[in-house]
Design a protein around this motif. Sequence first.
Motif, short mmCIF file in Angstrom:
data_model
loop_
_atom_site.label_atom_id
_atom_site.label_comp_id
_atom_site.label_asym_id
_atom_site.label_seq_id
_atom_site.Cartn_x
_atom_site.Cartn_y
_atom_site.Cartn_z
N PRO A 30 0.79 -1.25 -0.21
CA PRO A 30 -0.03 -0.02 0.06
C PRO A 30 0.88 1.17 -0.17
O PRO A 30 0.46 2.05 -0.76
CB PRO A 30 -1.02 -0.11 1.20
N SER A 117 -10.21 6.25 24.62
CA SER A 117 -10.04 6.70 23.27
C SER A 117 -10.12 7.90 22.81
O SER A 117 -11.15 8.75 23.39
CB SER A 117 -11.01 5.63 22.34
N ILE A 120 -13.57 9.02 21.84
CA ILE A 120 -14.57 9.08 22.93
C ILE A 120 -14.28 10.36 23.85
O ILE A 120 -15.59 11.11 24.20
CB ILE A 120 -14.47 8.01 23.99
N PHE A 123 -15.90 13.42 22.05
CA PHE A 123 -17.53 13.35 22.34
C PHE A 123 -17.51 13.72 23.75
O PHE A 123 -18.58 14.83 24.00
CB PHE A 123 -18.16 11.76 22.21
N GLU A 230 -9.09 12.47 15.09
CA GLU A 230 -10.14 12.09 15.65
C GLU A 230 -10.78 13.03 16.45
O GLU A 230 -11.63 13.33 16.70
CB GLU A 230 -9.64 10.69 16.72
N PHE A 256 -12.85 9.44 -0.01
CA PHE A 256 -13.92 8.55 0.58
C PHE A 256 -15.41 9.08 0.68
O PHE A 256 -16.29 8.45 0.53
CB PHE A 256 -13.81 7.93 2.00
N HIS B 118 -2.52 7.55 7.36
CA HIS B 118 -3.30 8.18 6.51
C HIS B 118 -2.68 8.00 5.00
O HIS B 118 -3.46 8.45 4.06
CB HIS B 118 -3.52 9.60 6.99
N ILE B 120 -1.36 5.61 4.09
CA ILE B 120 -1.62 4.25 3.24
C ILE B 120 -3.15 3.98 3.15
O ILE B 120 -3.58 2.85 2.34
CB ILE B 120 -0.96 3.03 3.80
N MET B 121 -4.05 4.63 3.92
CA MET B 121 -5.31 4.29 3.88
C MET B 121 -6.17 3.89 2.68
O MET B 121 -7.14 2.99 2.73
CB MET B 121 -6.35 5.15 4.86
N ILE B 122 -5.72 4.71 1.63
CA ILE B 122 -6.50 4.39 0.41
C ILE B 122 -6.13 3.15 -0.34
O ILE B 122 -7.20 2.09 -0.57
CB ILE B 122 -6.56 5.67 -0.47
N THR B 125 -7.48 0.20 1.73
CA THR B 125 -8.84 -0.28 1.54
C THR B 125 -9.08 -0.98 0.40
O THR B 125 -9.80 -1.86 0.34
CB THR B 125 -9.75 1.10 1.50
N ASN B 207 -8.50 1.17 20.96
CA ASN B 207 -8.94 2.64 20.85
C ASN B 207 -9.02 3.08 19.46
O ASN B 207 -9.36 4.17 19.21
CB ASN B 207 -8.28 3.42 21.94
N ASP B 208 -8.47 2.05 18.57
CA ASP B 208 -8.36 2.76 17.17
C ASP B 208 -9.82 3.03 16.62
O ASP B 208 -10.71 2.32 16.90
CB ASP B 208 -7.51 1.79 16.36
N PHE B 209 -10.05 4.12 15.75
CA PHE B 209 -11.21 4.30 15.17
C PHE B 209 -11.21 4.42 13.84
O PHE B 209 -12.18 3.66 13.21
CB PHE B 209 -11.39 5.71 15.76
N LEU B 210 -10.09 5.04 13.04
CA LEU B 210 -10.15 5.09 11.38
C LEU B 210 -10.04 3.92 10.75
O LEU B 210 -10.92 3.69 9.79
CB LEU B 210 -9.14 6.03 11.27
N LEU B 213 -13.35 2.11 11.29
CA LEU B 213 -14.46 2.89 10.21
C LEU B 213 -14.19 2.53 8.68
O LEU B 213 -15.38 2.50 7.98
CB LEU B 213 -14.15 4.38 10.61
N LEU B 214 -13.06 2.29 8.49
CA LEU B 214 -13.06 2.03 6.87
C LEU B 214 -13.32 0.61 6.47
O LEU B 214 -13.52 0.39 5.35
CB LEU B 214 -11.43 2.38 6.60
N ILE B 225 -15.99 1.24 19.92
CA ILE B 225 -15.87 2.54 19.61
C ILE B 225 -16.42 2.87 18.45
O ILE B 225 -17.39 4.07 18.28
CB ILE B 225 -14.40 2.65 19.35
N ASN B 229 -19.37 5.70 18.11
CA ASN B 229 -19.66 6.76 16.99
C ASN B 229 -20.87 6.75 16.50
O ASN B 229 -21.65 8.06 16.18
CB ASN B 229 -18.53 6.64 16.23
#
Lengths: 294, 275
Positions: A30, A117, A120, A123, A230, A256, B118, B120-122, B125, B207-210, B213-214, B225, B229
């Motif tokens: 990637p 997190s 969180i 928020f 985040e 995206f 960020h 490599i995220m594209i 995915t 705790n990861d979010f992104l 999400l992807l 998480i 969200n």
Amino acid sequence: MPVNSYKKYISLLAFVAPAFILYAVFLLIPTLGGMFYSFTDWNGLNRTYEFIGFGNFAEALIEDPDFIHSLLFTLKYVLFMIVLQNVFALGLAVFIETRSRSKGFFRTIFFMPNMISTIISAFMWTFVFAQVLPQLAEKTALTFLDQSWIGDPNVSFFSILIVSLWNGVGYMMIIYLAGLQGVPQSLKEAALIDGATPFQTFLNVTLPMITHAITICFFLTLNGAFKVFEVVYGLTGGGPGRSTQVITMNIYEEAFSNNFRYGYASAKSVILFVIILIFTFIQIQVMKKREVEA
Amino acid sequence: MRQNKAASLLTAGILTVLAAVSFFPIYLALINSFKSQGDMFRSFVSLPTSISFGNYAEAFDKINLLGSTVNSVIISALGIGGIVLSASLAGYKLSRTTGKLSQVIFFLFIASMLVPFHSIMIPLTRMAKSLSVQGSTYGLAIIYIGLGVNMAIFLYHGFVKSIPRELEEAAYMDGCNEYQTFFRIIFPLLVPITVTIAILDFLWIWNDFLLPLLMLTDSESFTLILSTNTLFGEYNKDWSLILAALVLTAIPVILIYSFFQRFIMHGIAEGAVKG
């Protein structure tokens, strides 16, 4: 011994293969792929694409006001974070280090937000900024609390900083505390006996002894701050408009949720990567020189 | 002497005030999560007049607490397990092998630590989609292994240097093959650094979010998480419900923190110094 070296080679590959294959598929390829696509006009839907040289880079840096704004906004954020996060973390570490009985208690309290997190945390703070502070301002005389903490980009820059610091200072504090424990008590006592004030001792004895920890914390803060996502996502969502949009969010939107211009978004990712590399390189070069051995 | 006393009181005062400020948001989330909507808008800072668990019951349901927690546990456990196993093998071997190939491989791992997610995220995915690991918790765990081995290999590589080679040689003499030597002799000695790696990776993955999400599209496979969200997006005016969900999401990490505080702090300091 050719047979022996052949065996050695096989055994090396056998041990490394599981990690290397997954690493290659999900990180190495990637990374290279992103660099490759950054020179194309690939839109993610069509199979075909053409090479357009540095066209994407030129467009991002010259013709894309949103991206340039996000770049400058992120740079400002990084600058504030590097200074504030380290000042707070080191300050807390130094203060906590002087306590004998309450050391553990304070360490626990200040580190706790780091366990939650980031999203969180954002928020949780949205509640504080949008609901609690305005009500507090109304009920008490603390009118300065009545700000448009999330709606006004000039104020929300600081809201973003507050949440980032709340979340991140504890981590750096732990590293500074570990560094401070490595400073020999005898050196500090010698300085005090020689008539140095506690502040002078800190400046001339303690600080030079913990430069390694300072280098690490600057490195971690720099790297983390450029990649901020985040906190902004949870707090302002980049808004109002795109006024608080950071680089990572701009890339995310481009790839995206906007028009799926993968090639163009990849070019922006490469720009982010290069910026981080340059800043990290400079920072390490400058700070490594200052480190002293105990 | 008197000056010392005053300075000590001053630092205690400053620390106490800062600690109160730092704890304030958690306190607010906690007390308001027990209030009714009306009770809350009378005053956010006062303690609840009556404690109701209604918000919690609703939040428990809305974020599919049990299912989401199970997903988070599966992803973290498989991710950490995979990272520890594959990275300890590779880090050990790379540390013990001399020669160009070993150096090049090690350099590739280390250099990749600077690549921001960020960037490599594209392509990542796309890659996940074409390998059809997108959308599954197991697939996500595998991606975490791929992204996490570089730092773990770096830490293992450094740690192995402190283990004397004589131990392995003795094991070979006794007839162990390479794998037996690794799992019986070396791996048990790697426990301290393994704990550090497991902790750092747990904090990261849990705790990861992104990335979730992807990668995760179906709410059945959402992490804790991610579910929170979604709830935040859907019920963004219903603060008592959201706060209850936030508290529920924070409880597991706070519990882990209270049990493993010493290890976590040691792990962070250790991981940073070695880096």
